[in-house]
Each structure stands twice: as structure tokens, then as C-alpha cells.
Design a protein around this motif. Structure first.
Motif, short mmCIF file in Angstrom:
data_model
loop_
_atom_site.label_atom_id
_atom_site.label_comp_id
_atom_site.label_asym_id
_atom_site.label_seq_id
_atom_site.Cartn_x
_atom_site.Cartn_y
_atom_site.Cartn_z
N LEU A 1 6.26 0.34 6.18
CA LEU A 1 7.51 0.49 6.15
C LEU A 1 8.35 -0.11 4.98
O LEU A 1 9.27 0.48 4.31
CB LEU A 1 8.24 -0.42 7.59
N LEU A 2 7.76 -1.21 4.44
CA LEU A 2 8.41 -1.63 3.39
C LEU A 2 8.08 -1.20 1.99
O LEU A 2 8.75 -0.85 1.03
CB LEU A 2 8.15 -3.22 3.19
N LEU A 3 6.95 -0.52 1.82
CA LEU A 3 6.47 0.16 0.40
C LEU A 3 6.25 1.44 0.72
O LEU A 3 5.93 2.02 -0.51
CB LEU A 3 5.02 -0.72 0.15
N GLY A 4 6.14 2.17 1.77
CA GLY A 4 5.88 3.61 1.90
C GLY A 4 4.49 3.84 1.52
O GLY A 4 3.48 3.39 1.75
N ASP A 5 4.15 4.99 0.49
CA ASP A 5 3.00 5.45 0.10
C ASP A 5 2.07 4.57 -0.34
O ASP A 5 0.85 4.50 -0.27
CB ASP A 5 3.11 6.58 -0.66
N VAL A 6 2.93 3.27 -1.33
CA VAL A 6 2.10 2.64 -1.96
C VAL A 6 1.36 1.37 -0.92
O VAL A 6 0.40 0.95 -0.84
CB VAL A 6 3.15 1.61 -2.79
N GLY A 7 2.21 1.09 0.26
CA GLY A 7 1.63 0.42 1.00
C GLY A 7 0.61 1.24 2.00
O GLY A 7 -0.38 0.33 2.40
N ASN A 8 0.70 2.25 2.04
CA ASN A 8 -0.22 3.14 2.71
C ASN A 8 -1.62 2.90 1.88
O ASN A 8 -3.01 2.89 2.51
CB ASN A 8 -0.14 4.56 3.13
N ARG A 9 -1.48 3.00 0.61
CA ARG A 9 -2.76 3.07 -0.33
C ARG A 9 -3.11 1.65 -0.29
O ARG A 9 -4.54 1.60 -0.20
CB ARG A 9 -2.04 3.46 -1.53
N LEU A 10 -2.60 0.58 0.00
CA LEU A 10 -2.90 -0.66 -0.04
C LEU A 10 -3.87 -0.68 1.05
O LEU A 10 -4.81 -1.76 1.24
CB LEU A 10 -1.85 -1.81 -0.07
N ASP A 11 -3.18 -0.42 2.46
CA ASP A 11 -4.03 -0.44 3.48
C ASP A 11 -5.29 0.12 3.43
O ASP A 11 -6.45 -0.24 4.05
CB ASP A 11 -3.42 -0.07 4.61
N ILE A 12 -5.45 1.41 2.96
CA ILE A 12 -6.55 2.23 2.87
C ILE A 12 -7.57 1.35 1.76
O ILE A 12 -8.85 1.27 2.07
CB ILE A 12 -6.37 3.62 2.03
N GLU A 13 -7.15 0.85 0.76
CA GLU A 13 -7.99 -0.12 -0.14
C GLU A 13 -8.53 -1.10 0.66
O GLU A 13 -9.83 -1.36 0.36
CB GLU A 13 -7.12 -0.38 -1.41
N ASP A 14 -7.74 -1.68 1.44
CA ASP A 14 -8.16 -3.05 2.20
C ASP A 14 -9.46 -2.38 3.22
O ASP A 14 -10.41 -3.01 3.41
CB ASP A 14 -7.34 -3.45 3.05
N VAL A 15 -9.23 -1.22 3.82
CA VAL A 15 -10.08 -0.68 4.79
C VAL A 15 -11.38 -0.27 3.99
O VAL A 15 -12.66 -0.72 4.32
CB VAL A 15 -9.60 0.34 5.60
N GLU A 16 -11.44 0.17 2.76
CA GLU A 16 -12.44 0.67 2.01
C GLU A 16 -12.94 -0.63 1.79
O GLU A 16 -14.65 -0.71 1.46
CB GLU A 16 -12.07 1.40 0.64
N ALA A 17 -12.47 -1.78 1.31
CA ALA A 17 -13.32 -3.17 0.96
C ALA A 17 -14.16 -3.43 2.12
O ALA A 17 -15.19 -3.95 1.94
CB ALA A 17 -12.13 -3.73 0.25
N SER A 18 -13.37 -3.55 3.19
CA SER A 18 -13.97 -3.97 4.41
C SER A 18 -15.25 -3.10 4.70
O SER A 18 -16.41 -3.67 5.06
CB SER A 18 -13.10 -3.66 5.71
#
Length: 103
Positions: free
Chosen positions: A7-24
Motif C-alpha cells: 500500500l505504501l510503496l507499491g511495486d517497490v513494496g512488492n519487490r521487497l516482499d518478494i526478496e524477503d520470501v526469496e531470502a527465506s
């Protein structure tokens, strides 16, 4: 953070979420690989110990067979040359055989 990032960062927020999942996922994959290597090392160690035990058992079985031949030969010598009655030797052997489990 999940949906808040989106909601706050849009596509950047999605990318950050994806990176977190990839790291996990990467961390989980590393843990699984580590567990797999440890299990294989343990299995190899157990296999080696089992092989050594089987080899030693085979050696001991050979020694037991040799000892049985020696005892049989000695019993024959006692009967033949020392005058011990065969019945006494057979009673001794019978008494020993009864005391040995699974003989």
C-alpha cells in the motif's frame, strides 16, 4: 510488513516482499542441504561401522570353527592315546551342548 509495504510503496513494496520470501526460501534450502549432508555423513559412518562389525563376526566365526576342530581332535587323542572312555567324552560334550543356547 507485507500488505503495508504494498500500500505504501507499491511495486517497490512488492519487490521487497518478494526478496524477503526469496531470502527465506534460500535459508530453508540451506538448512535442508545441511541436514541432508549431516544425515549422509552419519549414514556413511554407520555403514562403515556395520561393515567392520560384519567383518569381525566373520573372523570370529572362523576362529570358532577352528576351535571346534581342535577340541574334536583333542577328544579323539584322549580316547585313542590316553585311554579315556569315549562315553565320558561324549557325556562331557553333551553336557556342554545343553548349556549353550541355540546350539
Amino acid at each position: 510488513m507485507g500488505w503495508g509495504r504494498t500500500l505504501l510503496l507499491g511495486d517497490v513494496g512488492n519487490r521487497l516482499d518478494i526478496e524477503d520470501v526469496e531470502a527465506s526460501v534460500g535459508n530453508l534450502r540451506s538448512q535442508l542441504n545441511h541436514m541432508h549432508r549431516n544425515r549422509n555423513t552419519r549414514d556413511d559412518s554407520q555403514d562403515a561401522a556395520l561393515q567392520a562389525a560384519k567383518h569381525r563376526i566373520a573372523e570370529l566365526e572362523g576362529e570358532v570353527e577352528d576351535l571346534m576342530l581342535y577340541v574334536t581332535g583333542l577328544a579323539e587323542l584322549l580316547v585313542t592315546h590316553a585311554g579315556v572312555p569315549r562315553e565320558k567324552v561324549e557325556r562331557l560334550v553333551g553336557a556342554v551342548d545343553r548349556d549353550i543356547p541355540n546350539a
